[in-house]
Write a protein that holds these residues in place. Structure first.
Motif, PDB file in Angstrom:
ATOM      1  N   GLY A 123      10.219   6.457  -1.166  1.00 20.27           N
ATOM      2  CA  GLY A 123      10.227   5.264  -0.252  1.00 20.27           C
ATOM      3  C   GLY A 123       9.654   5.917   1.180  1.00 20.27           C
ATOM      4  N   VAL A 124      10.273   6.928   1.571  1.00 15.59           N
ATOM      5  CA  VAL A 124       9.810   7.625   2.794  1.00 15.59           C
ATOM      6  C   VAL A 124       8.236   8.259   2.721  1.00 15.59           C
ATOM      7  CG1 VAL A 124      10.276   9.584   4.427  1.00 15.59           C
ATOM      8  CG2 VAL A 124      12.302   8.065   3.600  1.00 15.59           C
ATOM      9  N   GLY A 125       7.968   8.722   1.561  1.00 15.07           N
ATOM     10  CA  GLY A 125       6.765   9.286   1.211  1.00 15.07           C
ATOM     11  C   GLY A 125       5.748   8.104   1.381  1.00 15.07           C
ATOM     12  N   LEU A 126       5.942   6.952   0.609  1.00 15.54           N
ATOM     13  CA  LEU A 126       5.171   5.947   0.670  1.00 15.54           C
ATOM     14  C   LEU A 126       4.966   5.650   2.117  1.00 15.54           C
ATOM     15  CD1 LEU A 126       6.093   4.097  -2.543  1.00 15.54           C
ATOM     16  CD2 LEU A 126       4.013   5.501  -2.136  1.00 15.54           C
ATOM     17  N   TRP A 127       5.917   5.255   3.086  1.00 20.32           N
ATOM     18  CA  TRP A 127       5.982   4.763   4.251  1.00 20.32           C
ATOM     19  C   TRP A 127       4.988   5.709   5.193  1.00 20.32           C
ATOM     20  CZ3 TRP A 127       7.545  -0.005   6.010  1.00 20.32           C
ATOM     21  CH2 TRP A 127       7.455  -0.181   7.473  1.00 20.32           C
ATOM     22  N   LEU A 128       5.252   7.194   4.868  1.00 20.17           N
ATOM     23  CA  LEU A 128       4.437   8.033   5.651  1.00 20.17           C
ATOM     24  C   LEU A 128       2.918   8.128   4.997  1.00 20.17           C
ATOM     25  CD1 LEU A 128       7.118  10.753   6.260  1.00 20.17           C
ATOM     26  CD2 LEU A 128       6.335   8.666   7.816  1.00 20.17           C
ATOM     27  N   ASP A 129       2.618   7.380   4.150  1.00 22.30           N
ATOM     28  CA  ASP A 129       1.095   7.267   3.665  1.00 22.30           C
ATOM     29  C   ASP A 129       0.729   8.843   2.942  1.00 22.30           C
ATOM     30  OD1 ASP A 129       0.773   4.676   4.161  1.00 22.30           O
ATOM     31  OD2 ASP A 129      -0.205   5.161   6.473  1.00 22.30           O
ATOM     32  N   GLN A 130       1.922   9.264   2.154  1.00 21.17           N
ATOM     33  CA  GLN A 130       1.584  10.570   1.673  1.00 21.17           C
ATOM     34  C   GLN A 130       1.031  10.121   0.003  1.00 21.17           C
ATOM     35  OE1 GLN A 130       1.993  13.474   3.050  1.00 21.17           O
ATOM     36  NE2 GLN A 130       2.189  12.073   4.825  1.00 21.17           N
ATOM     37  N   VAL A 131      -0.109  10.979   0.027  1.00 19.19           N
ATOM     38  CA  VAL A 131      -0.369  10.864  -1.646  1.00 19.19           C
ATOM     39  C   VAL A 131       0.579  11.399  -2.520  1.00 19.19           C
ATOM     40  CG1 VAL A 131      -2.493  11.611  -3.066  1.00 19.19           C
ATOM     41  CG2 VAL A 131      -2.821  11.192  -0.770  1.00 19.19           C
ATOM     42  N   TRP A 132       1.078  12.546  -2.229  1.00 13.75           N
ATOM     43  CA  TRP A 132       2.366  12.923  -3.319  1.00 13.75           C
ATOM     44  C   TRP A 132       3.263  11.756  -3.780  1.00 13.75           C
ATOM     45  CZ3 TRP A 132       7.008  12.767  -1.568  1.00 13.75           C
ATOM     46  CH2 TRP A 132       7.360  12.711  -0.450  1.00 13.75           C
ATOM     47  N   ALA A 133       3.569  10.915  -2.701  1.00 16.83           N
ATOM     48  CA  ALA A 133       4.591   9.929  -2.860  1.00 16.83           C
ATOM     49  C   ALA A 133       3.946   9.070  -3.968  1.00 16.83           C
ATOM     50  CB  ALA A 133       4.903   9.373  -1.661  1.00 16.83           C
ATOM     51  N   GLU A 134       2.604   8.609  -4.008  1.00 15.33           N
ATOM     52  CA  GLU A 134       2.160   7.651  -4.903  1.00 15.33           C
ATOM     53  C   GLU A 134       2.264   8.163  -6.110  1.00 15.33           C
ATOM     54  OE1 GLU A 134      -1.750   6.051  -3.463  1.00 15.33           O
ATOM     55  OE2 GLU A 134      -1.040   6.237  -1.411  1.00 15.33           O
ATOM     56  N   TYR A 135       1.814   9.618  -6.323  1.00 11.76           N
ATOM     57  CA  TYR A 135       1.738  10.114  -7.623  1.00 11.76           C
ATOM     58  C   TYR A 135       3.342  10.320  -8.050  1.00 11.76           C
ATOM     59  CZ  TYR A 135      -3.056  11.859  -7.609  1.00 11.76           C
ATOM     60  OH  TYR A 135      -4.571  11.693  -7.697  1.00 11.76           O
ATOM     61  N   LEU A 136       4.103  10.687  -7.283  1.00 16.07           N
ATOM     62  CA  LEU A 136       5.374  10.689  -7.632  1.00 16.07           C
ATOM     63  C   LEU A 136       5.868   9.306  -8.072  1.00 16.07           C
ATOM     64  CD1 LEU A 136       8.257  12.140  -7.755  1.00 16.07           C
ATOM     65  CD2 LEU A 136       8.726  11.736  -5.357  1.00 16.07           C
ATOM     66  N   THR A 137       5.686   8.332  -7.617  1.00 14.46           N
ATOM     67  CA  THR A 137       6.158   6.931  -7.585  1.00 14.46           C
ATOM     68  C   THR A 137       5.737   6.600  -9.021  1.00 14.46           C
ATOM     69  OG1 THR A 137       6.444   6.294  -5.370  1.00 14.46           O
ATOM     70  CG2 THR A 137       6.434   4.690  -6.744  1.00 14.46           C
ATOM     71  N   VAL A 138       4.394   6.841  -9.143  1.00 16.81           N
ATOM     72  CA  VAL A 138       3.533   6.416 -10.636  1.00 16.81           C
ATOM     73  C   VAL A 138       4.484   7.046 -11.676  1.00 16.81           C
ATOM     74  CG1 VAL A 138       1.622   6.606 -11.847  1.00 16.81           C
ATOM     75  CG2 VAL A 138       1.501   5.581  -9.742  1.00 16.81           C
ATOM     76  N   ILE A 139       4.569   8.549 -11.469  1.00 21.82           N
ATOM     77  CA  ILE A 139       4.992   9.253 -12.548  1.00 21.82           C
ATOM     78  C   ILE A 139       6.763   8.891 -13.012  1.00 21.82           C
ATOM     79  CG2 ILE A 139       5.689  11.481 -13.249  1.00 21.82           C
ATOM     80  CD1 ILE A 139       3.275  12.483 -11.681  1.00 21.82           C
ATOM     81  N   ALA A 140       7.496   8.820 -11.718  1.00 22.11           N
ATOM     82  CA  ALA A 140       8.824   8.803 -11.988  1.00 22.11           C
ATOM     83  C   ALA A 140       9.118   7.261 -12.536  1.00 22.11           C
ATOM     84  CB  ALA A 140       9.368   8.722 -10.841  1.00 22.11           C
ATOM     85  N   THR A 141       8.297   6.039 -12.088  1.00 22.65           N
ATOM     86  CA  THR A 141       8.581   4.730 -12.461  1.00 22.65           C
ATOM     87  C   THR A 141       8.162   4.769 -14.077  1.00 22.65           C
ATOM     88  OG1 THR A 141       8.221   3.979 -10.088  1.00 22.65           O
ATOM     89  CG2 THR A 141       8.010   2.446 -12.161  1.00 22.65           C
ATOM     90  N   SER A 142       6.863   5.221 -14.115  1.00 25.24           N
ATOM     91  CA  SER A 142       6.530   5.261 -15.671  1.00 25.24           C
ATOM     92  C   SER A 142       7.269   5.841 -16.633  1.00 25.24           C
ATOM     93  CB  SER A 142       5.030   5.900 -15.651  1.00 25.24           C
ATOM     94  OG  SER A 142       4.001   5.456 -15.042  1.00 25.24           O
ATOM     95  N   LEU A 143       7.971   7.146 -16.065  1.00 25.04           N
ATOM     96  CA  LEU A 143       9.017   7.762 -17.273  1.00 25.04           C
ATOM     97  C   LEU A 143      10.226   6.833 -17.367  1.00 25.04           C
ATOM     98  CD1 LEU A 143       8.686  11.428 -15.888  1.00 25.04           C
ATOM     99  CD2 LEU A 143       7.911  10.417 -17.925  1.00 25.04           C
ATOM    100  N   PHE A 144      10.663   5.963 -16.594  1.00 30.63           N
ATOM    101  CA  PHE A 144      11.820   5.380 -16.611  1.00 30.63           C
ATOM    102  C   PHE A 144      11.499   3.947 -17.524  1.00 30.63           C
ATOM    103  CE2 PHE A 144      13.505   7.769 -13.360  1.00 30.63           C
ATOM    104  CZ  PHE A 144      14.629   8.232 -13.947  1.00 30.63           C
ATOM    105  N   ILE A 145      10.364   3.530 -17.604  1.00 26.90           N
ATOM    106  CA  ILE A 145      10.055   2.160 -18.319  1.00 26.90           C
ATOM    107  C   ILE A 145      10.338   2.322 -19.777  1.00 26.90           C
ATOM    108  CG2 ILE A 145       8.160   0.809 -19.230  1.00 26.90           C
ATOM    109  CD1 ILE A 145       6.980   1.196 -16.137  1.00 26.90           C
ATOM    110  N   PRO A 146      10.164   3.217 -20.604  1.00 25.25           N
ATOM    111  CA  PRO A 146      10.575   3.201 -21.799  1.00 25.25           C
ATOM    112  C   PRO A 146      12.137   3.075 -22.028  1.00 25.25           C
ATOM    113  CG  PRO A 146       8.990   4.845 -21.706  1.00 25.25           C
ATOM    114  CD  PRO A 146       9.362   4.260 -20.225  1.00 25.25           C
TER     115      PRO A 146
END
Length: 163
Positions: A95-118
């Motif tokens: 959340g903080v990384g996305l709020w601060l417009d950090q590219v790594w936060a977008e990657y982290l969110t995509v990866i972490a969220t994708s891993l929990f979907i199964p």
């Protein structure tokens, strides 16, 4: 997100950041509460809450919940508390990384969220509910949106480099 990105895209990223941050803070609070109340009888507590809203805790649905909560042991609460702290920290960092417009936060969110979907899909298959289905849908939409935003960003960066 860059300043040149459309306002709608920035708004969506900010909404995702707020959602992740709120979820992270709630999970951190729950984890801390669980770790400081390892010897609490959560079944008794749930029973009191259910009675306070004038519902009979012996009804089948509530009785199952209360019975499960009575059976919780301190080591199970400790594991749940630590898991909530870990997951809450991850959500808050996203959340903080996305709020601060950090590219790594977008990657982290995509990866972490994708891993929990199964795991979420498995849980939905075992114990279906509208809340779980809604949560999975929100997470899928977040992954799809952020993945497409990252794809656009990479394409724009390649176009900038080709000049």
């Amino acid at each position: 997100m860059r300043a040149a990105d459309p306002p709608r895209a920035r708004l969506v990223i900010r909404l995702i950041a707020v959602e992740r941050s709120l979820r992270g803070m709630l999970l951190l609070a729950a984890g801390v509460y669980l770790l400081f109340h390892l010897n609490t009888d959560f079944g008794h507590l749930a029973e009191r809450i259910i009675r306070s809203i004038d519902v009979d805790p012996r009804q089948r649905f509530f009785h199952r919940i209360v019975t499960r909560l009575h059976d919780l042991h301190a080591h199970e609460l400790r594991i749940a508390g630590l898991a909530a702290l870990g997951y809450g920290t991850l959500e808050l960092v996203e959340g903080v990384g996305l709020w601060l417009d950090q590219v790594w936060a977008e990657y982290l969110t995509v990866i972490a969220t994708s891993l929990f979907i199964p795991f979420e899909l498995y849980e939905l298959a075992i114990r279906p509910s509208l809340w779980k289905a809604g949560g999975i849908l929100v997470n899928l939409l977040i992954v799809l949106y952020l993945a497409s935003a990252l794809r656009r960003r990479v394409a724009a960066a390649r176009a900038d480099l080709s000049w």
